[in-house]
Design an enzyme around this catalytic site. Structure first.
Site, PDB file in Angstrom:
ATOM      1  N   GLY A  53      57.433  41.199  44.808  1.00  0.00           N
ATOM      2  CA  GLY A  53      57.349  41.393  46.252  1.00  0.00           C
ATOM      3  C   GLY A  53      58.732  41.590  46.828  1.00  0.00           C
ATOM      4  N   GLY A  55      61.139  41.982  50.867  1.00  0.00           N
ATOM      5  CA  GLY A  55      61.272  42.131  52.300  1.00  0.00           C
ATOM      6  C   GLY A  55      62.719  42.395  52.648  1.00  0.00           C
ATOM      7  CB  ALA A  58      64.813  37.420  49.670  1.00  0.00           C
ATOM      8  CB  VAL A  60      59.765  37.604  44.703  1.00  0.00           C
ATOM      9  CG1 VAL A  60      59.341  36.576  43.650  1.00  0.00           C
ATOM     10  CG2 VAL A  60      60.034  36.916  46.030  1.00  0.00           C
ATOM     11  CE  LYS A  75      62.375  34.297  49.780  1.00  0.00           C
ATOM     12  NZ  LYS A  75      61.582  33.438  50.696  1.00  0.00           N
ATOM     13  CG  ASP A 171      56.430  34.706  59.275  1.00  0.00           C
ATOM     14  OD1 ASP A 171      55.665  35.313  60.057  1.00  0.00           O
ATOM     15  OD2 ASP A 171      57.106  35.289  58.410  1.00  0.00           O
TER      16      ASP A 171
END
Length: 312
Positions: A53, A55, A58, A60, A75, A171
């Site tokens: 993943g 964003g 950061a 992963v 991460k 969040d």
């Protein structure tokens, strides 16, 4: 620039990574170049594998722990100045000390060091969840009422735990909820392969007095009305966001769809519309969680009991 426009500008940028699940490869953000080479061992211990993943703050990757022989998630933060890496410090100060079955566990941390032409970056080592994030699951189909009660009840338990510690997650959204399928039948809270929901990504969590007026930087589609107006992000805000996620689980669609700014304006004008296909018992719980006034919402501990009764 108004508060609404500032929040809209943050829409789905991914303040941090959305999940550390093994099956989450579709979440990898290819728009961001990876910072370290693909074949590398971090800190002499973690051999990096494939992406999980990513964003803006950061990304992963799966990794193999050469000391324990276990597979983990690493991460890696994008900030080129490790000494002033605020998201990393926040995760270390908040997430790393949390121990709860419904929260993804942080196992360690370190720095990548300088490799070839790359700069030094901070990283966290986290448990590798055998499953998918809720965003991916809902992209395929809505959850059943039983799954929704089980998963949302688990996240409510996690929120009750962190709220007691004076922490606001800030969040809550499907991308930050992982459904762990490993050992689901034996794990507390998991039944018949439904899986155990686990909360992750404390990159913009808040600490201290939960009632302190701190502006939110969460994902616009899941902000509470008070956050949209520039008010405080509190434990009640987390409950509201979880209510929107629960409604999305049942219907397969966001409660306030559309562009971020339009979605947020709608939040200030009224409550989410709950379709007639949602059973009355569910409707009552969802209306309570998404009360426009923070004081009118149940606490996370009360929500745990609500979802427990819905699962009967």
């Amino acid at each position: 620039m108004t508060t609404l426009h500032v929040a809209a500008d943050r829409a789905d940028r991914g303040a941090a990574c959305e999940g550390v699940g093994r099956e989450d490869t579709k979440l990898h953000n290819t728009a961001h170049a990876e910072i370290v080479p693909k074949e590398i061992v971090l800190a002499g211990r973690y051999r990096l594998g494939g992406p999980l993943g990513g964003g803006s703050e950061a990304y992963v990757r799966e990794a193999f722990d050469l000391e324990t022989g276990a597979k983990v998630a690493v991460k890696i933060f994008r900030n080129p100045d490790p000494a002033n890496d605020v998201p990393f410090r926040r995760e270390m100060e908040i997430h790393s000390r949390l121990r709860h079955k419904n929260i993804v566990r942080v196992l360690g941390s370190g720095a990548t060091g300088h490799h070839a032409a790359t700069e030094n970056r901070n990283f966290l080592v986290m448990e590798l969840v055998e499953g998918r994030d809720l965003r991916t699951i809902l992209d395929y189909h809505p959850a059943s009422p039983r799954e929704t009660a089980e998963w949302m009840g688990g996240i409510a338990r996690a929120l009750a735990y962190v709220h007691r510690k004076g922490i606001v997650h800030n969040d809550i959204k499907p991308g930050n909820i992982l459904v762990n399928r490993a050992g689901a039948q034996e794990a507390a809270g998991g039944h018949d392969g439904i899986g155990v929901a686990q909360l992750t990504d404390f990159g913009i969590a808040l600490t201290g007095n939960p009632s302190a007026a701190v502006s939110s930087s969460g994902t616009p589609h899941y902000l509470s009305p008070e956050e949209v107006r520039g008010g405080a992000s509190t434990a009640a805000s987390d409950v509201y966001s979880l209510g929107l996620v629960a409604l999305e689980c049942l219907t397969g669609t966001k409660a306030f769809p559309g562009p971020p700014l339009e979605s947020m304006v709608a939040r200030t004008l009224g409550e989410p519309r709950i379709p007639g296909t949602v059973r009355r018992r569910w409707s009552m719980v969802l209306h309570a969680m998404t009360d426009p006034e923070p004081a009118g919402r149940p606490s996370a501990s009360q929500v745990v009991g609500m979802f427990r009764r819905l699962s009967w």
